[in-house]
Design an enzyme around this catalytic site. Structure first.
Site, PDB file in Angstrom:
ATOM      1  N   GLN A  79       4.549  33.140  67.891  1.00 22.50           N
ATOM      2  CA  GLN A  79       3.489  34.124  68.110  1.00 22.50           C
ATOM      3  C   GLN A  79       2.196  33.778  67.366  1.00 22.50           C
ATOM      4  O   GLN A  79       1.255  34.559  67.387  1.00 22.50           O
ATOM      5  CB  GLN A  79       3.977  35.538  67.770  1.00 22.50           C
ATOM      6  CG  GLN A  79       4.165  35.824  66.296  1.00 22.50           C
ATOM      7  CD  GLN A  79       4.903  37.143  66.070  1.00 22.50           C
ATOM      8  OE1 GLN A  79       6.089  37.256  66.378  1.00 22.50           O
ATOM      9  NE2 GLN A  79       4.212  38.135  65.555  1.00 22.50           N
ATOM     10  N   GLN A 100       1.367  45.997  70.673  1.00 22.83           N
ATOM     11  CA  GLN A 100       2.685  45.361  70.549  1.00 22.83           C
ATOM     12  C   GLN A 100       3.791  46.360  70.883  1.00 22.83           C
ATOM     13  O   GLN A 100       4.746  46.052  71.593  1.00 22.83           O
ATOM     14  CB  GLN A 100       2.869  44.817  69.133  1.00 22.83           C
ATOM     15  CG  GLN A 100       4.305  44.419  68.796  1.00 22.83           C
ATOM     16  CD  GLN A 100       4.417  43.761  67.443  1.00 22.83           C
ATOM     17  OE1 GLN A 100       4.083  42.611  67.288  1.00 22.83           O
ATOM     18  NE2 GLN A 100       4.899  44.484  66.443  1.00 22.83           N
ATOM     19  N   LEU A 159       7.526  42.559  52.636  1.00 26.02           N
ATOM     20  CA  LEU A 159       7.689  43.991  52.906  1.00 26.02           C
ATOM     21  C   LEU A 159       6.817  44.840  51.989  1.00 26.02           C
ATOM     22  O   LEU A 159       6.687  44.562  50.797  1.00 26.02           O
ATOM     23  CB  LEU A 159       9.161  44.375  52.740  1.00 26.02           C
ATOM     24  CG  LEU A 159      10.141  43.595  53.628  1.00 26.02           C
ATOM     25  CD1 LEU A 159      11.561  44.114  53.409  1.00 26.02           C
ATOM     26  CD2 LEU A 159       9.770  43.678  55.101  1.00 26.02           C
ATOM     27  N   VAL A 188       1.050  53.684  58.426  1.00 21.09           N
ATOM     28  CA  VAL A 188       1.027  54.084  57.012  1.00 21.09           C
ATOM     29  C   VAL A 188      -0.248  53.519  56.397  1.00 21.09           C
ATOM     30  O   VAL A 188      -0.583  52.344  56.610  1.00 21.09           O
ATOM     31  CB  VAL A 188       2.275  53.555  56.265  1.00 21.09           C
ATOM     32  CG1 VAL A 188       2.263  54.008  54.814  1.00 21.09           C
ATOM     33  CG2 VAL A 188       3.550  54.017  56.971  1.00 21.09           C
ATOM     34  N   SER A 244       0.618  43.164  55.755  1.00 18.55           N
ATOM     35  CA  SER A 244       0.857  42.012  54.876  1.00 18.55           C
ATOM     36  C   SER A 244      -0.407  41.182  54.723  1.00 18.55           C
ATOM     37  O   SER A 244      -0.613  40.510  53.719  1.00 18.55           O
ATOM     38  CB  SER A 244       1.969  41.136  55.445  1.00 18.55           C
ATOM     39  OG  SER A 244       3.148  41.892  55.540  1.00 18.55           O
ATOM     40  N   ARG A 245      -1.259  41.214  55.745  1.00 18.00           N
ATOM     41  CA  ARG A 245      -2.466  40.382  55.692  1.00 18.00           C
ATOM     42  C   ARG A 245      -3.514  40.949  54.732  1.00 18.00           C
ATOM     43  O   ARG A 245      -4.451  40.234  54.373  1.00 18.00           O
ATOM     44  CB  ARG A 245      -3.052  40.209  57.098  1.00 18.00           C
ATOM     45  CG  ARG A 245      -2.147  39.332  57.970  1.00 18.00           C
ATOM     46  CD  ARG A 245      -2.816  38.898  59.261  1.00 18.00           C
ATOM     47  NE  ARG A 245      -2.062  37.838  59.927  1.00 18.00           N
ATOM     48  CZ  ARG A 245      -1.239  38.012  60.968  1.00 18.00           C
ATOM     49  NH1 ARG A 245      -1.064  39.218  61.464  1.00 18.00           N
ATOM     50  NH2 ARG A 245      -0.599  36.989  61.505  1.00 18.00           N
ATOM     51  N   LYS A 302       3.024  51.899  64.732  1.00 18.38           N
ATOM     52  CA  LYS A 302       1.881  52.095  65.640  1.00 18.38           C
ATOM     53  C   LYS A 302       0.654  51.304  65.225  1.00 18.38           C
ATOM     54  O   LYS A 302      -0.314  51.265  65.957  1.00 18.38           O
ATOM     55  CB  LYS A 302       1.504  53.579  65.682  1.00 18.38           C
ATOM     56  CG  LYS A 302       2.358  54.420  66.587  1.00 18.38           C
ATOM     57  CD  LYS A 302       1.667  55.754  66.794  1.00 18.38           C
ATOM     58  CE  LYS A 302       2.537  56.727  67.542  1.00 18.38           C
ATOM     59  NZ  LYS A 302       1.891  58.038  67.648  1.00 18.38           N
ATOM     60  N   HIS A 340       6.788  49.080  55.859  1.00 17.05           N
ATOM     61  CA  HIS A 340       8.078  48.568  56.354  1.00 17.05           C
ATOM     62  C   HIS A 340       9.224  49.465  55.877  1.00 17.05           C
ATOM     63  O   HIS A 340      10.133  49.779  56.634  1.00 17.05           O
ATOM     64  CB  HIS A 340       8.345  47.153  55.819  1.00 17.05           C
ATOM     65  CG  HIS A 340       7.417  46.107  56.335  1.00 17.05           C
ATOM     66  ND1 HIS A 340       6.530  45.439  55.532  1.00 17.05           N
ATOM     67  CD2 HIS A 340       7.262  45.590  57.579  1.00 17.05           C
ATOM     68  CE1 HIS A 340       5.864  44.553  56.250  1.00 17.05           C
ATOM     69  NE2 HIS A 340       6.274  44.626  57.491  1.00 17.05           N
ATOM     70  N   GLY A 384       8.752  39.982  57.152  1.00 14.71           N
ATOM     71  CA  GLY A 384       8.887  39.942  55.697  1.00 14.71           C
ATOM     72  C   GLY A 384       7.621  40.344  54.977  1.00 14.71           C
ATOM     73  O   GLY A 384       6.748  40.983  55.551  1.00 14.71           O
TER      74      GLY A 384
HETATM   75  O1  PAF Z   1       5.147  43.139  64.015  1.00 14.58           O
HETATM   76  C1  PAF Z   1       5.716  42.122  63.544  1.00 14.58           C
HETATM   77  O2  PAF Z   1       5.911  41.997  62.338  1.00 14.58           O
HETATM   78  C2  PAF Z   1       6.155  41.011  64.494  1.00 14.58           C
HETATM   79  O3  PAF Z   1       5.264  40.860  65.541  1.00 14.58           O
HETATM   80  C3  PAF Z   1       7.597  41.188  64.996  1.00 14.58           C
HETATM   81  C4  PAF Z   1       7.736  42.448  65.842  1.00 14.58           C
HETATM   82  C5  PAF Z   1       8.546  41.244  63.833  1.00 14.58           C
HETATM   83  C6  PAF Z   1       7.989  39.992  65.884  1.00 14.58           C
HETATM   84  O4  PAF Z   1       7.918  38.785  65.189  1.00 14.58           O
END
Ligand code: PAF
Length: 282
Positions: A57, A151, A29, A174, A184-185, A146, A33, A27
């Site tokens: 996580q 991840q 966004l 982007v 988002s951070r 990327k 996104h 979220g």
């Molecule tokens: O990249 C993210 O926003 C998160 O790590 C994900 C892939 C949605 C998993 O919670």
């Protein structure tokens, strides 16, 4: 766009759909996104997005509680773009109705290095929730950005090792006009920190140039870049040139032979931890 909160409603919406393209998010966004959603649209139909801030996580000292939760605004943005057919926004009680004792451990080769070294359970949390989301959505393709380079590789490796029938598509990072990767951070940054933040990407570009000039001095180039960040008030976790294929360190021979490389970095600026990377070849 349909907004669903339960797995039953999600399945009802997707019954009979064989080419679902999926974008998982936490979220809050932003333009990056929305760009993932657009790419998903090119690779499947319908597009399903999820919004779920995944406790598993986050380490206890991380920003799970502060992580921005902006569902109403997120829905508005998705409605305006019209790429997404179903938004799946489950509560914790839906995705984790009982303690999650079965967890996906990505292993140390890829999961224990770089981000994995500084955030030990991060990829376990990501893999576990992505596997759960995949089993809810059952997509044919899924798009990941990327910016979270490792991840993306970990999720790809998970799909390969579990033979999941999901094709993982990578979306380029982007960036704002000044080069800062959208995240988002970034909203945690003070105005002064926001002005400093593009230095991280600028430094990755400098590492690329320096390495092209002196390929044998990778270790020195990395050390100087880390030192430069420290002098500017950053607290870097790592800045390291790796092979794209497995994120291991390249040998000198590989550097000279044009091995595809990526320089990855993570560093804290004030209270905000930023990550970025740059792919290149010399
Ligand atoms: O990249 C993210 O926003 C998160 O790590 C994900 C892939 C949605 C998993 O919670």
């Amino acid at each position: 766009m349909k907004v669903v909160h339960s797995i039953e409603d999600l399945r009802d919406q997707l019954r009979g759909q064989l080419r679902v393209a999926f974008v998982a998010t936490m979220g809050n966004l932003h333009a990056a996104h929305l760009s993932l959603m657009r790419l998903a649209r090119q690779h499947g139909d319908p597009v399903v997005a999820s919004i779920f801030v995944n406790r598993l996580q986050f380490a206890p000292n991380e920003d799970f509680d502060q992580y921005p939760r902006t569902l109403a605004q997120d829905i508005e943005k998705l409605e305006a773009e019209r790429d997404v057919y179903v938004l799946f926004a489950p509560d914790e009680s839906v995705l984790y109705p009982e303690p999650q004792n079965f967890r996906v451990q990505p292993g140390n080769t890829l999961g224990g290095i770089l981000e994995g070294e500084f955030r030990p359970d991060f990829f376990m949390g990501v893999c576990t929730v992505v596997l759960k989301l995949f089993s809810c959505v059952q997509p044919t393709v899924a798009v990941f950005g990327k910016k979270d380079y490792q991840q993306l590789m970990v999720v790809r490796a998970m799909c390969r090792q579990f033979q999941l029938p999901v094709e993982i598509i990578a979306h380029e990072t982007v960036r704002d006009d000044d080069g800062l990767a959208l995240s988002s951070r970034n909203r945690y940054l003070t105005p002064e920190e926001r002005a400093e933040a593009p230095r991280l990407y600028a430094l990755l570009q400098r590492v690329r140039e320096q390495l092209a000039a002196v390929p044998d001095e990778r270790v020195r180039v990395e050390a100087e870049a880390l030192q430069h960040l420290r002098e500017r008030g950053w607290a870097p976790d790592y800045l390291s040139v790796r092979r794209q294929r497995d994120l291991l360190e390249p040998t000198a021979d590989e550097l000279h032979a044009g091995e595809p490389l990526v320089v990855l970095a993570a560093a804290r600026l004030g209270h905000t931890r930023l990550i970025d990377n740059l792919e290149f070849q010399i």
